[in-house]
Scaffold this motif. Structure first.
Motif, PDB file in Angstrom:
ATOM      1  N   TYR A  35       9.503  63.453  -6.541  1.00  0.00           N
ATOM      2  CA  TYR A  35       9.198  62.596  -5.394  1.00  0.00           C
ATOM      3  C   TYR A  35      10.491  62.134  -4.726  1.00  0.00           C
ATOM      4  N   ALA A  36      11.482  61.760  -5.539  1.00  0.00           N
ATOM      5  CA  ALA A  36      12.747  61.284  -4.981  1.00  0.00           C
ATOM      6  C   ALA A  36      13.447  62.379  -4.186  1.00  0.00           C
ATOM      7  N   ARG A  37      13.449  63.606  -4.703  1.00  0.00           N
ATOM      8  CA  ARG A  37      14.065  64.717  -3.957  1.00  0.00           C
ATOM      9  C   ARG A  37      13.340  64.947  -2.634  1.00  0.00           C
ATOM     10  N   GLY A  38      12.002  64.884  -2.678  1.00  0.00           N
ATOM     11  CA  GLY A  38      11.236  65.057  -1.453  1.00  0.00           C
ATOM     12  C   GLY A  38      11.551  63.986  -0.429  1.00  0.00           C
ATOM     13  N   LEU A  39      11.590  62.723  -0.860  1.00  0.00           N
ATOM     14  CA  LEU A  39      11.889  61.618   0.042  1.00  0.00           C
ATOM     15  C   LEU A  39      13.299  61.738   0.611  1.00  0.00           C
ATOM     16  N   PHE A  40      14.239  62.093  -0.249  1.00  0.00           N
ATOM     17  CA  PHE A  40      15.632  62.236   0.188  1.00  0.00           C
ATOM     18  C   PHE A  40      15.748  63.312   1.263  1.00  0.00           C
ATOM     19  N   MET A  41      15.167  64.476   0.999  1.00  0.00           N
ATOM     20  CA  MET A  41      15.269  65.571   1.956  1.00  0.00           C
ATOM     21  C   MET A  41      14.504  65.275   3.244  1.00  0.00           C
ATOM     22  N   ASP A  65       9.679  55.384  10.193  1.00  0.00           N
ATOM     23  CA  ASP A  65       8.695  54.505   9.555  1.00  0.00           C
ATOM     24  C   ASP A  65       8.494  54.903   8.095  1.00  0.00           C
ATOM     25  N   PRO A  66       9.568  54.852   7.281  1.00  0.00           N
ATOM     26  CA  PRO A  66       9.445  55.292   5.893  1.00  0.00           C
ATOM     27  C   PRO A  66       8.906  54.193   4.980  1.00  0.00           C
ATOM     28  N   ALA A 104      16.613  53.025   6.845  1.00  0.00           N
ATOM     29  CA  ALA A 104      17.424  52.919   5.631  1.00  0.00           C
ATOM     30  C   ALA A 104      16.868  51.867   4.686  1.00  0.00           C
ATOM     31  N   ILE A 105      16.450  50.721   5.229  1.00  0.00           N
ATOM     32  CA  ILE A 105      15.884  49.663   4.391  1.00  0.00           C
ATOM     33  C   ILE A 105      14.569  50.125   3.776  1.00  0.00           C
ATOM     34  N   GLY A 106      13.718  50.728   4.608  1.00  0.00           N
ATOM     35  CA  GLY A 106      12.420  51.171   4.108  1.00  0.00           C
ATOM     36  C   GLY A 106      12.556  52.246   3.046  1.00  0.00           C
ATOM     37  N   LEU A 107      13.456  53.212   3.275  1.00  0.00           N
ATOM     38  CA  LEU A 107      13.650  54.282   2.305  1.00  0.00           C
ATOM     39  C   LEU A 107      14.230  53.737   1.009  1.00  0.00           C
TER      40      LEU A 107
END
Length: 449
Positions: free
Chosen positions: A252-258, A273-274, A400-403
């Motif tokens: 999940y983290a890799r997906g969100l990062f990419m 709007d993350p 950036a804050i939301g992510l």
């Protein structure tokens, strides 16, 4: 403005002006007359009122809550938790709305169409359907008269922000308001959102950790977006109830990062709007579904260069580089002390990308850490006399804050630095400009407002 839109806007303002006026009255009373009020209690009341309204005011408030010092901190903290939970439209109303978009024989264009909405949000609701060839789709149908609702809500937030700025704020937020307004008006155009969905599909086509729905152009209008259905479930629910293992969390983290960093550094585009509601855990647990492409920002290549320059400035502890980076971002007339204060925020954002080690996204076990850093920055800016927030900063900062908040909730440790360096190792401004122009043209993304 048409008569119906005018009266719709007046009706909406009548419903919301009391709540927003309450912000102004309490801030004014405390500032001018020394009248102490329980702002935390009033903020909770405000959140309850706005959360029950169908429409974008809560979305605007969420945006404003991430702009440093746009609203009193008590209100920002409460409004940041707002979620769209208004009840969906009933079937008879949906039939009329669908007929208005696709014509009276609209049901003959689908094999099936659920009477009940499967999701309801601030601007519209989603129904599950199938096409005549059996393809499963999601149909996002906008609520009626949203244009007038948006304009009324924007006026209320502008009032609250401008009054607070005059009475109690060191940051000048006019440009931030213009940015919020432009992005929200764009969200009303579902043909634009369909193009922005295609754009993300192009940008992330070689990223197996991220799946993007595909729009169906012949069944999409300005107020109806039909897209392929993606199987998946709430990422938040999966984290809270599914007890995923470390490898699943890393996927999940890799997906969100990419999903965030690749479009920005390779194409100058961000998903603005993350939050947890826009990510789904895929059934194979190998990545995410990315949803909701209404709040998208396209930046000039020079801005991406400024972001990279600020990274280098923080890495090298170079204030001259930082000053140039902030100038590229749109900040003006910054003093040496102001640059040092803004450096607190820059270090908070960049440190996880700078340390070549496996680590959590933040070393402090506090979900409000980012807000506390922002408060520290605000206190420093008060000493320096304030600063004008440029438009380009708003969605970048919000994203950036939301992510960061989503990463924190994943509770995963990764080498963020190495993933970041893989993205930027061959970055050239000319290549980015060419890639961006080609992708925007192929996806059919119109010019920004």
């Amino acid at each position: 403005m048409s008569g119906s839109n005018f009266f719709g806007e007046m009706k909406r303002m009548a419903r919301t002006s009391g709540a927003v006026g309450g912000i102004a009255a309490r801030v004014a009373g405390e500032r001018l007359f020394g009248i102490k009020t329980d702002k935390a209690a009033h903020a909770n009341d405000l959140k309850a009122l706005l959360g029950g309204l169908k429409g974008p005011l809560m979305k605007v408030a969420q945006f404003a809550s991430t702009v440093p010092d746009a609203l009193p901190p008590e209100y920002a903290a409460e409004l940041a938790t707002l979620q769209a939970n208004a009840p969906p439209m009933g079937w008879s109303f949906v039939r009329r709305r669908m007929a208005a978009e696709l014509g009276p024989a609209w049901q003959q264009r689908f094999g099936s169409f659920t009477h009940e909405a499967v999701a309801a949000a601030s601007l519209g609701q989603v129904h599950r359907a199938t096409l005549l060839d059996g393809t499963e789709v999601a149909c996002k149908l906008q609520y009626p008269d949203m244009a007038s609702v948006v304009e009324a809500d924007l006026k209320q937030v502008k009032l609250a922000m401008s009054l607070y700025q005059r009475m109690d704020s060191t940051l000048k937020n006019e440009q931030a308001y213009h940015e919020i307004s432009a992005r929200l008006r764009e969200e009303l155009d579902y043909t634009r959102e369909a193009a922005q969905m295609r754009l993300h599909g192009l940008m992330l086509k070689d990223t197996p950790e991220v799946h993007i729905p595909t729009p169906v152009p012949e069944l999409t209008t300005g107020r109806l977006l039909t897209m392929t259905w993606l199987d998946g479930g709430s990422l938040q629910k999966r984290l809270e109830e599914g007890d995923p293992g470390e490898e699943e969390r890393r996927a999940y983290a890799r997906g969100l990062f990419m999903a965030f960093y690749l479009p920005f550094y390779r194409f100058g585009v961000i998903h603005g709007d993350p939050h947890m509601g826009n990510y789904q855990a895929r059934p194979d647990r190998a990545g995410i579904n990315l949803l909701d492409f209404g709040a998208i920002r396209v930046f000039p290549p020079s801005f991406v260069g400024g972001v990279l320059l600020l990274y280098e400035a923080v890495r090298d502890n170079d204030e001259e580089k930082a000053a140039e980076a902030y100038r590229i971002w749109g900040f003006e007339n910054l003093s040496k002390e102001t640059i040092q204060v803004l450096g607190l925020w820059a270090r908070f954002l960049y440190t996880p990308l700078m340390e070549d080690r496996v680590r959590a996204i933040q070393d402090v076990d506090d979900p409000q850490h980012g807000r506390r850093v922002a408060e520290q920055v605000h206190a420093g800016l008060k000493r320096t006399g304030g600063v004008t927030i440029p438009r380009e900063f708003v969605l970048m900062d919000r994203a950036a804050i939301g992510l960061g908040s989503v990463f924190f909730r994943l509770k995963v440790e990764m080498n963020w630095h190495r993933m970041f360096m893989e993205l930027i190792h061959d970055m050239h401004a000319g290549d980015l400009a060419a890639r961006q122009a080609a992708a925007l043209a192929e996806a059919g993304v119109p010019a920004a407002l």
